[in-house]
Write an enzyme that holds these catalytic residues in place. Structure first.
Site, PDB file in Angstrom:
ATOM      1  N   HIS A 188       0.811  -1.222   0.000  1.00  0.00           N
ATOM      2  CA  HIS A 188       0.000   0.000   0.000  1.00  0.00           C
ATOM      3  C   HIS A 188       0.844   1.272   0.000  1.00  0.00           C
ATOM      4  O   HIS A 188       0.491   2.255  -0.643  1.00  0.00           O
ATOM      5  CB  HIS A 188      -0.950  -0.009   1.198  1.00  0.00           C
ATOM      6  CG  HIS A 188      -2.036  -1.013   1.065  1.00  0.00           C
ATOM      7  ND1 HIS A 188      -3.137  -0.814   0.251  1.00  0.00           N
ATOM      8  CD2 HIS A 188      -2.200  -2.241   1.589  1.00  0.00           C
ATOM      9  CE1 HIS A 188      -3.924  -1.868   0.314  1.00  0.00           C
ATOM     10  NE2 HIS A 188      -3.380  -2.749   1.112  1.00  0.00           N
ATOM     11  N   GLU A 430      -9.029 -12.316 -17.422  1.00  0.00           N
ATOM     12  CA  GLU A 430      -8.203 -12.204 -16.209  1.00  0.00           C
ATOM     13  C   GLU A 430      -7.930 -13.565 -15.585  1.00  0.00           C
ATOM     14  O   GLU A 430      -7.349 -13.653 -14.499  1.00  0.00           O
ATOM     15  CB  GLU A 430      -8.861 -11.271 -15.187  1.00  0.00           C
ATOM     16  CG  GLU A 430     -10.287 -11.615 -14.836  1.00  0.00           C
ATOM     17  CD  GLU A 430     -10.948 -10.565 -13.959  1.00  0.00           C
ATOM     18  OE1 GLU A 430     -10.222  -9.783 -13.312  1.00  0.00           O
ATOM     19  OE2 GLU A 430     -12.186 -10.530 -13.920  1.00  0.00           O
ATOM     20  N   ASP A 454      -5.081  -9.553 -12.077  1.00  0.00           N
ATOM     21  CA  ASP A 454      -5.495 -10.911 -11.728  1.00  0.00           C
ATOM     22  C   ASP A 454      -4.899 -11.944 -12.674  1.00  0.00           C
ATOM     23  O   ASP A 454      -4.579 -13.062 -12.254  1.00  0.00           O
ATOM     24  CB  ASP A 454      -7.025 -11.028 -11.716  1.00  0.00           C
ATOM     25  CG  ASP A 454      -7.607 -10.699 -10.347  1.00  0.00           C
ATOM     26  OD1 ASP A 454      -6.893 -10.871  -9.347  1.00  0.00           O
ATOM     27  OD2 ASP A 454      -8.768 -10.278 -10.281  1.00  0.00           O
ATOM     28  N   CYS A 501      -6.824  -3.191 -19.206  1.00  0.00           N
ATOM     29  CA  CYS A 501      -7.249  -2.268 -18.148  1.00  0.00           C
ATOM     30  C   CYS A 501      -6.512  -2.490 -16.835  1.00  0.00           C
ATOM     31  O   CYS A 501      -6.801  -1.825 -15.841  1.00  0.00           O
ATOM     32  CB  CYS A 501      -8.756  -2.360 -17.921  1.00  0.00           C
ATOM     33  SG  CYS A 501      -9.337  -3.958 -17.331  1.00  0.00           S
TER      34      CYS A 501
END
Length: 540
Positions: A188, A430, A454, A501
């Protein structure tokens, strides 16, 4: 001169003094209490205050860093409100007659240990979250702040690593760069740094010693180098690099309003990923040619109950109208795994990333799916909307989605409700399964969009949130690129378009590769658009 070498995860060069992030790890004493009811209420009040803090953090982070970066704080809220977690604490207060902060500390240890022993990497990652939320409650109970930066001058922030809540609460005006001992590209802190445009170097390990406090350093977020006591030549070179980067930022503004095309005139649609209608300001400011991924799950995660058809319709309609005829690709519900909403009552799973999520929920709960599709088709009367189904692994799933969509169109026609007759239906590539059978899938849909995040995770069997295996998560792996190329070839054979994307779409080291694959669309974070447009314009 000393050069500290880590991993650069957010570009940029800065000069500044090091300041360490200091935590106030309050020592919790085991105190005996006599008024059990009062102590239990004290815990419940602290928990409620912590939930409120996290709700405010969610809003703050969503406004500053976008929807996807803020979702973790909703997960933290759900952890605090978890029945098992709360019962463990109140049982300790009642049965052991201990103070609330000690009960929270002991429960935190037990739950963290339980999570850390699990086989699933995602669930092991929850151990850190339990510690984070428990520390918040203890800080409230003890009246002590959790820690932070001292002083007000902008600095190079140093830490072993930073919890998401710690990063989100920082005053961004104080932080010139991040340097940490631990971390990974997908942690993060790194994601927040990239979103905020702050240079960051992680993985410095033992090189990041406390003796650096107050020292003047130069941080190069592109190479992962931190220069201590830099010599004159290095300072000059880094200053020139900094000036060059600033000049590039100014140059990028010249690409606003230009079409996205190579030198030979080959056009690529350069679109934006968004997670909320509030992101539209950044989309328009950075001159996106459309929305390539609108994550609709924000409607479900922000609500305490299933969002109504009308609520969804208004959100989709607002984005479609603002795009003024440009295509808006809206992904249907992608709840599950790390995105949980209590009212769905999803089962607890040993491996949630591969469990009941996304299209699997929609096909097993068609009433939820139909409500969303009705809202999407209604909004299509106000702009160019395309509908995209996530987590597809078979032709049968696509056919079921199309059948339900046809039912919805029939109902709207009977009710006299207007909708566009030219709504494109597409799927996300994905999963490796979808890529391998993309020749069959291409016959069923109008477009593909590759979700590289993914696809990478499932192809390499690497949890991208797991810092311990970050070095094995090679986003440029030949297998991933072959799956994307295969999907592109099969899409074009069937006469449909294909986009990307996921995060790789903004990776300029792969831009030429994607052009060579004849990828038709790249959809990235709004702030990446102008830089990518400039890169594409330089390709022969």
């Amino acid at each position: 001169m000393t050069v500290l070498k880590g991993e650069g995860v957010s570009k940029g060069v800065v000069f500044g003094k090091v300041r360490f992030f200091h935590r106030n790890s309050a020592a919790v004493e085991k105190r005996t209490v006599t008024d059990i009811e009062a102590e239990t209420k004290r815990f419940e009040d602290a928990r409620a205050a912590a939930v409120t803090q996290l709700a405010n953090l969610y809003v703050k982070t969503r406004n500053e860093l976008g929807e996807e970066n803020s979702l973790l704080f909703q997960i933290h809220q759900m952890m605090l409100e978890d029945v098992d977690y709360g019962n463990s604490i109140t049982d300790k207060i009642t049965n052991e007659k201990v103070c609330a902060e000690y009960a929270v500390q002991e429960t935190s240890k037990e739950f963290a240990e339980m999570f850390s022993q699990m086989d699933d990497e995602y669930m092991r990652g929850r151990a850190a979250d339990v510690k984070d939320v428990s520390a918040r409650v203890i800080a409230i109970l003890t009246g002590k702040e959790t820690g932070g930066l001292t002083g007000s001058a902008p600095c190079v922030l140093a830490a072993d690593d930073l919890a998401p809540s710690e990063t989100a609460q920082l005053d961004k005006a104080q932080v010139l760069a991040f340097i940490t001992a631990e971390g990974s590209y997908n942690a993060h802190t790194a994601i927040f740094a990239r979103t905020m445009g702050i240079p960051a170097v992680i993985g410095l390990k033992d090189q990041l010693a406390s003796e650096l406090e107050g020292k003047e350093v130069i941080v190069d977020g592109s190479t992962g180098c931190v220069y201590l006591d830099a010599d004159k030549a290095t300072r000059q070179a880094m200053n020139e690099k900094h000036q060059s980067e600033e000049a590039r930022k100014r140059l990028l503004s010249l690409y606003r309003g230009r079409p996205t095309a190579t030198k030979s005139g080959h056009h690529i649609d350069l679109c934006a990923n968004i997670g909320n209608p509030k992101d539209m300001a950044a989309v328009l400011e950075n001159d996106a040619e459309g929305i390539g991924l609108f994550r609709s799950e924000f409607l479900y995660l922000e609500s305490s109950d299933y969002p109504t058809e009308e609520e969804q319709f208004q959100a989709y309609k607002a984005v479609a109208e603002k795009m003024n005829g440009k295509r808006v690709v809206i992904r249907t519900l992608d709840i599950g795994a790390d995105k949980q909403a209590d009212y769905f009552h999803l089962p607890k799973e040993a491996n949630p990333a591969m469990g009941m999520r996304a299209i699997r929920i929609c096909l097993t709960r068609p009433e939820i799916f139909k409500t969303q599709l009705r809202a999407l088709y209604r909004a299509s009367a106000y702009g160019k909307i395309a509908i995209m189904f996530p987590m597809i692994t078979s032709v049968e799933e696509v056919q079921q989605c199309k059948q339900i969509a046809a039912q919805v169109r029939g109902e709207l026609t009977q009710e006299g409700i207007p909708f566009s007759s030219s709504v494109e239906l597409g799927i996300m590539i994905e999963t490796p399964a979808a890529a391998v059978i993309s020749d069959d899938l291409a016959k069923e849909v109008d477009f593909f969009s590759v979700g590289t995040n993914d696809l990478t995770q499932y192809t390499l069997a690497c949890d991208r949130q797991n810092q311990d295996i970050a070095r094995f998560c090679n986003t440029h792996h030949k297998a991933i690129l072959r799956l994307i190329r295969m999907s592109a070839e099969n899409a074009h054979k069937a006469g449909i378009w294909i986009g990307i994307c996921g995060e790789l779409g903004a990776d300029e080291s792969l831009t030429r590769t994607f052009v060579d694959m004849s990828i038709d669309e790249l959809s990235v974070t709004p702030t990446s658009i102008l830089g990518l447009r400039a890169a594409i314009s330089e390709i022969e």
